[in-house]
Design an enzyme around this catalytic site. Structure first.
Site, PDB file in Angstrom:
ATOM      1  CG  HIS A  69       9.799   1.978  12.224  1.00  0.00           C
ATOM      2  ND1 HIS A  69      10.039   0.624  12.110  1.00  0.00           N
ATOM      3  CD2 HIS A  69       9.615   2.223  13.543  1.00  0.00           C
ATOM      4  CE1 HIS A  69      10.003   0.082  13.316  1.00  0.00           C
ATOM      5  NE2 HIS A  69       9.744   1.030  14.204  1.00  0.00           N
TER       6      HIS A  69
ATOM      7  CG  MET B 273       8.463  -6.892   6.299  1.00  0.00           C
ATOM      8  SD  MET B 273       8.352  -5.419   7.342  1.00  0.00           S
ATOM      9  CE  MET B 273       8.479  -6.154   8.960  1.00  0.00           C
ATOM     10  NE  ARG B 274      15.685 -10.606   4.418  1.00  0.00           N
ATOM     11  CZ  ARG B 274      16.021 -11.616   5.202  1.00  0.00           C
ATOM     12  NH1 ARG B 274      15.114 -12.184   5.964  1.00  0.00           N
ATOM     13  NH2 ARG B 274      17.250 -12.065   5.237  1.00  0.00           N
TER      14      ARG B 274
ATOM     15  CB  SER C 115      -0.981  -0.007   1.171  1.00  0.00           C
ATOM     16  OG  SER C 115      -0.297   0.086   2.401  1.00  0.00           O
TER      17      SER C 115
ATOM     18  CG  ASN D 231      12.500   1.779   6.943  1.00  0.00           C
ATOM     19  OD1 ASN D 231      11.885   1.032   6.195  1.00  0.00           O
ATOM     20  ND2 ASN D 231      12.527   1.598   8.251  1.00  0.00           N
TER      21      ASN D 231
ATOM     22  CG  ASP E 291      13.640   0.929  12.559  1.00  0.00           C
ATOM     23  OD1 ASP E 291      13.554   1.137  11.329  1.00  0.00           O
ATOM     24  OD2 ASP E 291      13.114  -0.055  13.110  1.00  0.00           O
TER      25      ASP E 291
END
Length: 189
Positions: free
Chosen positions: A110, A91-92, A14, A108, A146
């Protein structure tokens, strides 16, 4: 100058589609030049087919290590002449190979207000902590998971009846809103 964007996705896609829509409806100038997925027949791949966007499968399970996967990703994005790469539900964990190939040009998204709730299942972490405010962060990717420079954040209240699915849905609405803005900011340097 029109931006050529590369996108990496593992799941439903999405956020990928929100980026495509941003280009097609004029809030971003350019195009999504390539989608890379690591799971065959995932939702992102099906969206790319429906939207007419070039895509490639780079299955991490077929690579001996993360470094070789990232080298293949670098080659794919360089071949597609992308300016910026977005991890939109990838998801890596990536390596310095990919980060170094796109310095300050790897983004990214998050589902938390970083620096809180880094890593996997940020929504679950927020619910377990009992916070009253959650949200999402678009940030530049660094070698620490992150922890890169924050570009844009959006807050979402945690409601008394929230479960993982309901909070995730509200956060995702905000992800779709802030991710194109983060791309524009990163493109400007």
């Amino acid at each position: 100058m029109p931006l050529r964007l590369g996108v990496m996705a593992s799941g439903a896609g999405s956020n990928f589609e929100a980026l495509v829509d941003s280009f097609r409806h004029g809030s971003l100038c350019g195009e999504v030049a390539l989608l890379v997925v690591n799971n065959r027949d995932c939702g992102a791949q099906r969206r790319a087919e429906r939207l007419g966007i070039d895509w490639e499968l780079h299955d991490h399970r077929l690579q001996p290590n993360r470094e070789q996967l990232d080298q293949a990703l670098v080659q794919a994005f360089r071949t597609a002449s992308v300016d910026l790469v977005v991890m939109a539900g990838w998801m890596r964990v990536v390596t310095p190979i990919l980060i170094g190939a796109f310095p300050n040009r790897l983004i990214n998204i998050h589902p938390s207000l970083l620096p809180s709730f880094r890593g996997l299942d940020a929504v679950g972490q927020a619910l377990a902590a009992g916070v009253t405010l959650a949200g999402c962060t678009a940030h530049l990717v660094s070698e620490e998971v992150d922890a890169g420079r924050i570009l844009v954040q959006a807050a979402v209240p945690v409601l008394s009846g929230d479960d993982h699915a309901s909070l995730s849905r509200r956060i995702q609405v905000q992800e779709h809103r802030i991710l194109p803005l983060a791309v524009a900011l990163a493109a400007q340097g």
